[in-house]
Design an enzyme around this catalytic site. Structure first.
Site, PDB file in Angstrom:
ATOM      1  N   ARG A  99       1.142  -0.987   0.187  1.00 17.33           N
ATOM      2  CA  ARG A  99       0.128  -0.063  -0.179  1.00 17.33           C
ATOM      3  C   ARG A  99       0.673   1.669  -0.236  1.00 17.33           C
ATOM      4  O   ARG A  99       0.367   2.468   0.174  1.00 17.33           O
ATOM      5  CB  ARG A  99      -0.858  -0.138   1.031  1.00 17.33           C
ATOM      6  CG  ARG A  99      -1.868  -0.663   0.968  1.00 17.33           C
ATOM      7  CD  ARG A  99      -2.705  -0.732   2.269  1.00 17.33           C
ATOM      8  NE  ARG A  99      -2.767  -0.799   3.626  1.00 17.33           N
ATOM      9  CZ  ARG A  99      -2.735  -1.058   4.422  1.00 17.33           C
ATOM     10  NH1 ARG A  99      -3.843  -0.479   5.130  1.00 17.33           N
ATOM     11  NH2 ARG A  99      -2.197  -0.761   5.445  1.00 17.33           N
TER      12      ARG A  99
ATOM     13  N   ARG B  76      18.158  17.783  -2.497  1.00 17.51           N
ATOM     14  CA  ARG B  76      16.197  17.629  -2.331  1.00 17.51           C
ATOM     15  C   ARG B  76      15.347  18.910  -3.285  1.00 17.51           C
ATOM     16  O   ARG B  76      15.687  19.781  -2.672  1.00 17.51           O
ATOM     17  CB  ARG B  76      15.839  16.718  -0.974  1.00 17.51           C
ATOM     18  CG  ARG B  76      14.021  16.976  -1.098  1.00 17.51           C
ATOM     19  CD  ARG B  76      13.174  15.401  -1.372  1.00 17.51           C
ATOM     20  NE  ARG B  76      14.156  14.515  -0.145  1.00 17.51           N
ATOM     21  CZ  ARG B  76      14.726  13.789  -0.496  1.00 17.51           C
ATOM     22  NH1 ARG B  76      14.322  13.003  -1.673  1.00 17.51           N
ATOM     23  NH2 ARG B  76      15.523  13.197   0.079  1.00 17.51           N
TER      24      ARG B  76
ATOM     25  N   GLN C  50       8.369  -2.577   2.195  1.00 14.88           N
ATOM     26  CA  GLN C  50       8.164  -2.200   3.993  1.00 14.88           C
ATOM     27  C   GLN C  50       9.180  -1.311   3.952  1.00 14.88           C
ATOM     28  O   GLN C  50       8.643  -0.117   5.928  1.00 14.88           O
ATOM     29  CB  GLN C  50       7.279  -3.542   4.510  1.00 14.88           C
ATOM     30  CG  GLN C  50       6.706  -3.066   6.362  1.00 14.88           C
ATOM     31  CD  GLN C  50       5.639  -2.955   5.628  1.00 14.88           C
ATOM     32  OE1 GLN C  50       4.745  -3.130   5.056  1.00 14.88           O
ATOM     33  NE2 GLN C  50       5.646  -2.179   6.395  1.00 14.88           N
TER      34      GLN C  50
ATOM     35  N   LYS D 142      25.751   6.210  -0.303  1.00 12.25           N
ATOM     36  CA  LYS D 142      25.436   5.412  -1.535  1.00 12.25           C
ATOM     37  C   LYS D 142      26.033   4.997  -2.437  1.00 12.25           C
ATOM     38  O   LYS D 142      26.091   4.462  -3.363  1.00 12.25           O
ATOM     39  CB  LYS D 142      24.407   5.205  -1.348  1.00 12.25           C
ATOM     40  CG  LYS D 142      23.474   4.740   1.124  1.00 12.25           C
ATOM     41  CD  LYS D 142      21.922   4.343   0.727  1.00 12.25           C
ATOM     42  CE  LYS D 142      20.736   4.493   1.491  1.00 12.25           C
ATOM     43  NZ  LYS D 142      19.881   5.397   1.745  1.00 12.25           N
TER      44      LYS D 142
ATOM     45  N   CYS E 227      17.751   4.921  -5.679  1.00 11.75           N
ATOM     46  CA  CYS E 227      17.281   5.159  -6.094  1.00 11.75           C
ATOM     47  C   CYS E 227      17.957   6.400  -7.586  1.00 11.75           C
ATOM     48  O   CYS E 227      18.124   5.340  -8.988  1.00 11.75           O
ATOM     49  CB  CYS E 227      15.855   6.077  -5.764  1.00 11.75           C
ATOM     50  SG  CYS E 227      16.100   7.307  -4.889  1.00 11.75           S
TER      51      CYS E 227
ATOM     52  N   SER F 137       8.966  12.075  -3.361  1.00 14.96           N
ATOM     53  CA  SER F 137       8.412  11.291  -2.835  1.00 14.96           C
ATOM     54  C   SER F 137       9.354  10.167  -2.701  1.00 14.96           C
ATOM     55  O   SER F 137       9.303   8.933  -1.939  1.00 14.96           O
ATOM     56  CB  SER F 137       7.812  10.592  -4.536  1.00 14.96           C
ATOM     57  OG  SER F 137       9.067  10.763  -6.038  1.00 14.96           O
TER      58      SER F 137
ATOM     59  N   MET G  45       4.067   3.803  -1.454  1.00 12.96           N
ATOM     60  CA  MET G  45       4.843   4.079  -2.470  1.00 12.96           C
ATOM     61  C   MET G  45       4.872   2.829  -3.250  1.00 12.96           C
ATOM     62  O   MET G  45       4.727   2.589  -4.946  1.00 12.96           O
ATOM     63  CB  MET G  45       5.109   5.591  -2.592  1.00 12.96           C
ATOM     64  CG  MET G  45       4.075   6.885  -2.706  1.00 12.96           C
ATOM     65  SD  MET G  45       5.268   8.166  -3.121  1.00 12.96           S
ATOM     66  CE  MET G  45       6.666   8.050  -1.601  1.00 12.96           C
ATOM     67  N   VAL G  46       6.293   2.601  -3.098  1.00 12.66           N
ATOM     68  CA  VAL G  46       7.069   1.591  -4.340  1.00 12.66           C
ATOM     69  C   VAL G  46       5.894   0.560  -4.160  1.00 12.66           C
ATOM     70  O   VAL G  46       5.990  -0.367  -5.602  1.00 12.66           O
ATOM     71  CB  VAL G  46       8.304   1.706  -3.772  1.00 12.66           C
ATOM     72  CG1 VAL G  46       9.084   0.438  -3.998  1.00 12.66           C
ATOM     73  CG2 VAL G  46       8.729   2.702  -3.537  1.00 12.66           C
TER      74      VAL G  46
ATOM     75  N   GLU H  49      23.171   9.451   1.949  1.00 11.11           N
ATOM     76  CA  GLU H  49      22.830   9.365   0.092  1.00 11.11           C
ATOM     77  C   GLU H  49      24.172   9.462  -0.455  1.00 11.11           C
ATOM     78  O   GLU H  49      23.659   8.679  -1.784  1.00 11.11           O
ATOM     79  CB  GLU H  49      21.424  10.403   0.226  1.00 11.11           C
ATOM     80  CG  GLU H  49      21.165  10.087  -1.051  1.00 11.11           C
ATOM     81  CD  GLU H  49      20.089   9.140  -1.147  1.00 11.11           C
ATOM     82  OE1 GLU H  49      19.798   8.208  -0.713  1.00 11.11           O
ATOM     83  OE2 GLU H  49      19.812   8.720  -2.135  1.00 11.11           O
TER      84      GLU H  49
ATOM     85  N   GLN I  86      16.971  16.004  -5.936  1.00 17.98           N
ATOM     86  CA  GLN I  86      15.868  14.311  -5.976  1.00 17.98           C
ATOM     87  C   GLN I  86      14.222  14.926  -5.445  1.00 17.98           C
ATOM     88  O   GLN I  86      14.226  16.148  -5.088  1.00 17.98           O
ATOM     89  CB  GLN I  86      16.325  13.736  -4.732  1.00 17.98           C
ATOM     90  CG  GLN I  86      17.489  13.124  -5.843  1.00 17.98           C
ATOM     91  CD  GLN I  86      18.461  12.327  -4.376  1.00 17.98           C
ATOM     92  OE1 GLN I  86      19.902  12.281  -4.032  1.00 17.98           O
ATOM     93  NE2 GLN I  86      17.701  11.576  -3.327  1.00 17.98           N
TER      94      GLN I  86
ATOM     95  N   HIS J  89      13.619  11.395  -9.762  1.00 18.01           N
ATOM     96  CA  HIS J  89      14.522  12.483  -9.525  1.00 18.01           C
ATOM     97  C   HIS J  89      16.310  12.870 -11.254  1.00 18.01           C
ATOM     98  O   HIS J  89      16.134  12.292 -11.891  1.00 18.01           O
ATOM     99  CB  HIS J  89      16.084  11.608  -9.035  1.00 18.01           C
ATOM    100  CG  HIS J  89      15.055  11.243  -7.121  1.00 18.01           C
ATOM    101  ND1 HIS J  89      13.949  11.470  -6.794  1.00 18.01           N
ATOM    102  CD2 HIS J  89      15.758  10.081  -6.715  1.00 18.01           C
ATOM    103  CE1 HIS J  89      14.598  11.295  -5.923  1.00 18.01           C
ATOM    104  NE2 HIS J  89      15.495  10.111  -5.932  1.00 18.01           N
TER     105      HIS J  89
ATOM    106  N   GLN K 270      11.751   8.205  -9.776  1.00 16.03           N
ATOM    107  CA  GLN K 270      12.421   6.823  -8.804  1.00 16.03           C
ATOM    108  C   GLN K 270      11.168   5.820  -8.174  1.00 16.03           C
ATOM    109  O   GLN K 270      12.111   5.436  -7.377  1.00 16.03           O
ATOM    110  CB  GLN K 270      12.849   7.477  -7.849  1.00 16.03           C
ATOM    111  CG  GLN K 270      12.425   9.065  -6.967  1.00 16.03           C
ATOM    112  CD  GLN K 270      11.555   7.699  -5.525  1.00 16.03           C
ATOM    113  OE1 GLN K 270      10.436   7.979  -4.812  1.00 16.03           O
ATOM    114  NE2 GLN K 270      12.402   7.421  -4.921  1.00 16.03           N
TER     115      GLN K 270
HETATM  116  N1  HSE Z   1      16.966   7.650  -1.089  1.00 18.89           N
HETATM  117  C1  HSE Z   1      15.706   8.655  -1.839  1.00 18.89           C
HETATM  118  C2  HSE Z   1      16.007   9.809  -1.444  1.00 18.89           C
HETATM  119  C3  HSE Z   1      15.362   7.216  -2.423  1.00 18.89           C
HETATM  120  O1  HSE Z   1      15.610   9.932  -0.866  1.00 18.89           O
HETATM  121  O2  HSE Z   1      15.528  10.558  -2.877  1.00 18.89           O
HETATM  122  C4  HSE Z   1      15.081   6.724  -3.116  1.00 18.89           C
HETATM  123  O3  HSE Z   1      16.408   5.583  -2.426  1.00 18.89           O
END
Ligand code: HSE
Length: 372
Positions: free
Chosen positions: A10, A253, A67, A232, A129, A159, A12-13, A229, A156, A260, A336
């Site tokens: 339920r 963001r 989840q 990663k 993402c 969402s 978003m992903v 981020e 980014q 993104h 994304q």
């Molecule tokens: N970490 C990403 C973000 C979400 O904050 O936009 C996608 O992995």
């Protein structure tokens, strides 16, 4: 039929994943059960099962979890402890740095996925993402081992922070809707900007205004001045590629909804022409598309609004830089929730299914060949 369990359908992903499974006809190839921690009774695919019930979970051949990390951290080791040997496919980051877990992005690492399956590996996880979207965009350069280093600035979408944050961005937009546009422009700007700091301005989830603003930090702080981020970006890219390429990022963001964008400076190991660069990028997979570097096409095809809800990975603004031989810059956009999250998971379940069916066919042929 293989039994597929989905958790977090339920969110978003999870919703995007379920939608893709339906659209692509995948649900007809699996016996699918949806799990929930809060809902009981009938769900969209029949009776819902409890997402904390290890017995029901362990009756699945494949589990896809959308989840989040806390759930994976709690349930995944317990399932393995009781001897569950099914396939776990995860959207969250919790397992990504574990050595026996493969980050799956089949247009880029199909061969590694196949050998992992041959080696009986059972844990797979979707990438961050921005990493998956960058690799979908630049796969043609990485696959030719041409990349010396990459510098990446991200833009980014809300969402990526979560559903509550995206909803809050909409509340922020709605909060600003009463404006006296007849006002002098500087007065109007001040009135609107002052509203962003009011105590009743909606910012519980995002912590800050995102409308009319940007947030130059994503995820937690690391000791070396990087955000998680940004870390990663380098770690996951290299884990997927099995290489050690310097990838520097600055992750930001912005107020886009679900796409993104990334501005990349790429240093190649050898100098190639702009045309060769474009051909390598464009021919890597069926979703990437080079957008001609002109104003009209860039503004029409290379924006979050243009890409939202699609699997397309446009790459544009490609230029050879005056910094020296082998320097290129480009701009790329991707959804994304699709290539950045749900699509690699959906495809991984398909790959497992195909692999299992092939094995069964081979076994059947072998047994037939030995029967008198
Ligand atoms: N970490 C990403 C973000 C979400 O904050 O936009 C996608 O992995």
């Amino acid at each position: 039929m293989m039994k597929l369990g989905i958790i977090g359908w339920r969110g978003m992903v999870g919703s995007v994943l379920l939608d893709r499974l339906k659209t692509c006809g995948d649900l007809e190839r699996f016996n699918t059960t949806l799990f929930s921690s809060t809902q009981k009774g009938l769900g969209p695919l029949g009776e819902l099962k409890d997402s904390f019930d290890l017995k029901s979970l362990s009756s699945m051949d494949i589990i896809i979890s959308c989840q989040g990390s806390d759930y994976t951290q709690n349930i995944h080791p317990r399932l393995r402890q009781i001897g569950w040997s099914g396939y776990w496919i995860d959207a969250s980051s919790f397992l990504r740095d574990k050595s026996n877990v493969l980050i799956t992005l089949d247009p880029v690492n199909q061969k590694d996925i196949e050998s992992a399956l041959e080696n009986n590996q059972k844990d797979f996880v979707g990438g961050n993402c921005t990493v998956s979207l960058m690799l979908m965009a630049l796969g043609g350069l990485f696959s030719k081992n041409l990349v010396e280093w990459v510098n990446c600035v991200t833009y980014q979408a809300a969402s990526g922070a979560g559903a509550a944050q995206l909803k809050e961005l909409f509340s922020q937009i709605s909060y600003l809707k009463e404006m006296d546009l007849a006002q002098d422009i500087l007065k109007l700007e001040k009135t609107v900007n002052d509203k962003l700091s009011r105590s009743d301005f909606p910012s519980k989830s995002l912590q800050h205004p995102l409308i009319g603003n940007l947030l130059p930090w994503i995820d937690s702080e690391m000791e070396n001045g990087m955000s998680k981020e940004e870390w990663k970006g380098e770690f996951e890219t290299n884990k997927i590629l099995g290489k050690k390429i310097p990838i520097e990022s600055l992750c930001v963001r912005v107020g886009a909804f679900r796409c993104h964008s990334q501005a990349l400076t790429v240093k190649l190991k050898e100098d190639i022409s702009l045309k060769q660069f474009e051909e390598l990028v464009d021919s890597h997979n069926q979703w990437v598309k080079v957008i001609p570097n002109n104003k009209a096409d860039s503004l029409k095809y290379l924006t979050p609004v243009a890409v939202s809800g699609s699997l397309s990975i446009p790459v544009g603004r490609i230029r050879k830089l005056s910094l020296g031989p082998g320097f290129f810059s480009l701009f790329t956009v991707g959804d994304q929730l699709l290539w950045g999250a749900a699509e690699p998971l959906r495809r991984m379940a398909q790959i497992i299914l195909n692999h299992t069916e092939q094995k069964q066919d081979l076994r059947r042929d072998y047994e037939l060949s030995r029967s008198p």
